[in-house]
Design an enzyme around this catalytic site. Sequence first.
Site, mmCIF file in Angstrom:
data_model
loop_
_atom_site.group_PDB
_atom_site.id
_atom_site.type_symbol
_atom_site.label_atom_id
_atom_site.label_comp_id
_atom_site.label_asym_id
_atom_site.label_seq_id
_atom_site.Cartn_x
_atom_site.Cartn_y
_atom_site.Cartn_z
ATOM 1 N N GLU A 97 38.044 35.442 1.890
ATOM 2 C CA GLU A 97 37.808 34.381 2.877
ATOM 3 C C GLU A 97 37.026 34.977 4.034
ATOM 4 O O GLU A 97 35.824 34.769 4.164
ATOM 5 C CB GLU A 97 39.128 33.785 3.344
ATOM 6 N N HIS A 99 43.746 40.813 5.254
ATOM 7 C CA HIS A 99 43.070 39.558 4.923
ATOM 8 C C HIS A 99 42.366 39.073 6.177
ATOM 9 O O HIS A 99 42.543 39.660 7.255
ATOM 10 C CB HIS A 99 44.080 38.516 4.424
ATOM 11 N N GLN A 118 49.460 52.193 3.402
ATOM 12 C CA GLN A 118 50.696 52.464 2.681
ATOM 13 C C GLN A 118 51.235 51.217 1.969
ATOM 14 O O GLN A 118 50.693 50.119 2.097
ATOM 15 C CB GLN A 118 51.723 53.053 3.636
ATOM 16 N N ASN A 150 49.674 62.220 4.244
ATOM 17 C CA ASN A 150 49.033 61.329 3.277
ATOM 18 C C ASN A 150 47.801 61.950 2.640
ATOM 19 O O ASN A 150 47.471 61.627 1.499
ATOM 20 C CB ASN A 150 48.695 59.989 3.953
#
Length: 554
Positions: A56, A75, A69, A185
């Site tokens: 969108e 979005h 994570q 990470n």
Amino acid sequence: MAVRSTAAPPTPWSRSLAEAKIHETAFVHSFSNIIGDVLIGANVIIAPGTSIRADEGTPFYIGENTNIQDGVVIHGLEQGRVIGDDQKQYSVWVGKNASLTHMALIHGPAYVGDDCFIGFRSTVFNARVGAGCIVMMHALIQDVEIPPGKYVPSGAIITNQQQADRLPDVQAQDQQFAHHVVGINQALRTGYRCAEDSKCIAPIRDELNLSGVKSYTSITVEEFERSSEVASNSLGAETVEQLRYLLEQGFKIGTEHVDQRRFRTGSWQSCKTVETRSLTEAIAAVEGCLADHRGEYVRLFGIDNGRRRVLETIIQRPDGVVAGGTTQFKAPATQSYSSYNGNGNGNGNGASSAKLSPETIDQIRQLLAGGYKIGTEHVDERRFRTGSWNSCQPINTTSTNEVISALEECIDNHQGEYVRLIGIDSKAKRRVLESIIQRPNGQVASTGSQQSFKSTNSGSATATLTNTRLSTEVVDQMRQLLAGGYKISVEHVDQRRFRMGTWATAGQIEAKNDREAIATLEAHLADYPGEYVRLIGIDTAAKRRVLEAIIQRP
């Protein structure tokens, strides 16, 4: 690496069928969804269960070394864009070295700058979060721009720019924590990529088999518990876990003690320094301090490389109660850090005072945590109405205990007078807080007091106004604000958010006279029972606050 990446679907607003562009060094788990025009930079790690949909709002940018994570959703709305660091338009921009932690929601239009940390289940929508910001858990950031390097506490709701501008600065320990998460990470990214490559993983398996080392999956629960269990005769399990955490994070361990008489003045003395990386030896050293100082307060803390304290906790009290309980210690992502001055008088969580209320001590902690200076002023009853306050001795310290001592000294030196606490923003050269902490009767008046108050004008007495909900001092403050041409507004906050300073606006008071203003203020108090309510005076010409006074407590 089987990455689930699909083209953007054709829609009424876009038929581009754009696909994600993923750098070859990135790791994207096969159980994540990447849809549409998403640019993923070098060394990015995207964990399982992640949804990144540029179907969108579009496009998205995710900078290098960023970690996204489990359960994160990115979005964007079809309308609305932000300007990225490359001066192009994006629906969502996430800078480099950022951490979007478990279950966070980034909904465009949204900008998250370099080196940002977004905590568990926090939401960023239609907002910009400047570089180097730390956003803790369960926070909402909407319709605002957070300046770079700001700290957003857990549970905060930041929906207007005034709240955003008043956020405290990130501390050095917070930055180290965020960098630590990025480092962890990156190690995971390397490990995951190796695990998918037979040429990388085979030699490691062979080495383990040859050395006879068991894999974690072959260790039984009983073996794991025996290998990790460290017992203590006098320390609770929670304190042992706290020690374990501090040592694992590279902190030094410190302990201090104080008797009951000196506890209120914060005159703590150090026990023998704990110089070890062994958990067993650290436990023995802490137990030794407890044994040497029975009948006293003992506290435990960690010290980082910058000589600042973390996790300052009282572990023994004079009644012999040792902290530990049955609750499980958790690594303190939201723990506030106390500065360490190297003199044994840090900002103790156990700070208390016989002369100051808990709310005042909490205000002191908030001011110091926000980097503000603290001052005190006094005035006698005759000059109180004219506002002719005089300063007490300057307070040049960042220690909570030392500030409390200075305030108590000012109170002792000016018995029978008004004394107030001042918070000062030295950069903006303005006051952020004025709170009366002593009145001529020696007490801080409660909001429910029913004192009669006679105001004088040119030496003549006027009618007495008695009120069942407002103290006479609050009434007098309102009169002074109205007489000075200031605007008056009201803010409120519940007990959970009070410590974070996330006040919500109840609205301005538009009144033609004192009685209308009092009635409106009383209505606001009735609307927010069981909450903190404060009165705000605003100088509209200078665009600054001239008064912040709490008029109701839970």
